[in-house]
Design a protein around this motif. Structure first.
Motif, PDB file in Angstrom:
ATOM      1  N   ALA A 156       0.804  -1.087  -0.106  1.00 36.01           N
ATOM      2  CA  ALA A 156       0.115   0.064  -0.015  1.00 36.01           C
ATOM      3  C   ALA A 156       0.798   1.330   0.026  1.00 36.01           C
ATOM      4  O   ALA A 156       1.870   1.127   0.306  1.00 36.01           O
ATOM      5  CB  ALA A 156      -0.871  -0.109   1.073  1.00 36.01           C
ATOM      6  N   LEU A 165       2.287   0.277  -5.684  1.00 38.21           N
ATOM      7  CA  LEU A 165       0.839  -0.362  -5.878  1.00 38.21           C
ATOM      8  C   LEU A 165       0.864  -1.313  -7.264  1.00 38.21           C
ATOM      9  O   LEU A 165      -0.187  -2.149  -7.466  1.00 38.21           O
ATOM     10  CB  LEU A 165      -0.042   0.629  -5.816  1.00 38.21           C
ATOM     11  CG  LEU A 165      -0.082   1.708  -5.026  1.00 38.21           C
ATOM     12  CD1 LEU A 165      -0.910   2.701  -5.066  1.00 38.21           C
ATOM     13  CD2 LEU A 165      -0.441   0.975  -3.640  1.00 38.21           C
ATOM     14  N   GLN A 198      -0.574  -2.153   6.708  1.00 34.94           N
ATOM     15  CA  GLN A 198      -1.358  -1.840   5.542  1.00 34.94           C
ATOM     16  C   GLN A 198      -1.556  -2.950   4.703  1.00 34.94           C
ATOM     17  O   GLN A 198      -1.337  -4.006   5.044  1.00 34.94           O
ATOM     18  CB  GLN A 198      -0.511  -0.531   4.567  1.00 34.94           C
ATOM     19  CG  GLN A 198      -0.316   0.651   5.762  1.00 34.94           C
ATOM     20  CD  GLN A 198      -1.623   1.423   5.678  1.00 34.94           C
ATOM     21  OE1 GLN A 198      -2.265   1.849   4.967  1.00 34.94           O
ATOM     22  NE2 GLN A 198      -1.763   1.873   7.175  1.00 34.94           N
ATOM     23  N   THR A 199      -1.896  -2.807   3.475  1.00 40.14           N
ATOM     24  CA  THR A 199      -2.140  -3.964   2.616  1.00 40.14           C
ATOM     25  C   THR A 199      -0.965  -4.469   1.834  1.00 40.14           C
ATOM     26  O   THR A 199      -0.236  -3.689   1.169  1.00 40.14           O
ATOM     27  CB  THR A 199      -3.281  -3.463   1.588  1.00 40.14           C
ATOM     28  OG1 THR A 199      -4.599  -3.441   1.950  1.00 40.14           O
ATOM     29  CG2 THR A 199      -3.499  -4.860   0.715  1.00 40.14           C
TER      30      THR A 199
END
Length: 146
Positions: free
Chosen positions: A66, A96, A126-127
């Motif tokens: 992310a 990303l 975060q992702t």
């Protein structure tokens, strides 16, 4: 010239005894801050034929983080992280769109019991993504004779 009047010992070694592989092309994500299985299919079970064998593990995949995140990747043998606290490889935010990732490890398990080697991932909350853009990831596990 080598003369031998008996059985030669101390030669050889390094022979590939078995090769196993697994692949996964499904995009996987996590926000876990502890290492979790990156993919149930990026995992290989191998039973070494001798306690003196080495196991060479290589994994490759596409990964991302992310924008304000960090993604960490490692290889586990059973429940043991073969990397450091933050694994073997990490990428920072602003990735990303996906970035190639690769992990390698040469293990000396001293075992003839079945062992599972797998790719694990964690994030900073975060992702974190594995197989970003549904690019196929793979893991290859080789037994190398002593």
């Amino acid at each position: 010239t080598i003369a031998n009047s008996g059985t030669a010992t101390g030669f050889g070694g390094g022979k590939v005894l078995q090769v196993l592989t697994a692949t996964d092309s499904s995009a996987r994500t996590t926000t876990s801050t502890s290492f979790v299985t990156a993919s149930n299919t990026l995992s290989v079970d191998i039973t070494p034929s001798a306690t003196s064998s080495k196991i060479f593990v290589q994994a490759s995949f596409e990964c991302s983080a992310a924008s304000s995140g960090r993604s960490f990747f490692t290889i586990y043998k059973e429940s043991t992280n073969l990397g450091a606290t933050n694994g073997m490889f990490s990428i920072g935010g602003q990735l990303l769109d996906g970035e190639p990732g690769s992990l390698t490890f040469l293990d000396s398990p001293s075992s003839t019991s079945e062992l599972t080697y797998a790719v694990y991932v964690k994030s900073n909350g975060q992702t974190a993504s594995l197989n970003a853009n549904t690019v196929k990831g793979s893991i290859v596990v080789m037994e190398i004779g002593a």
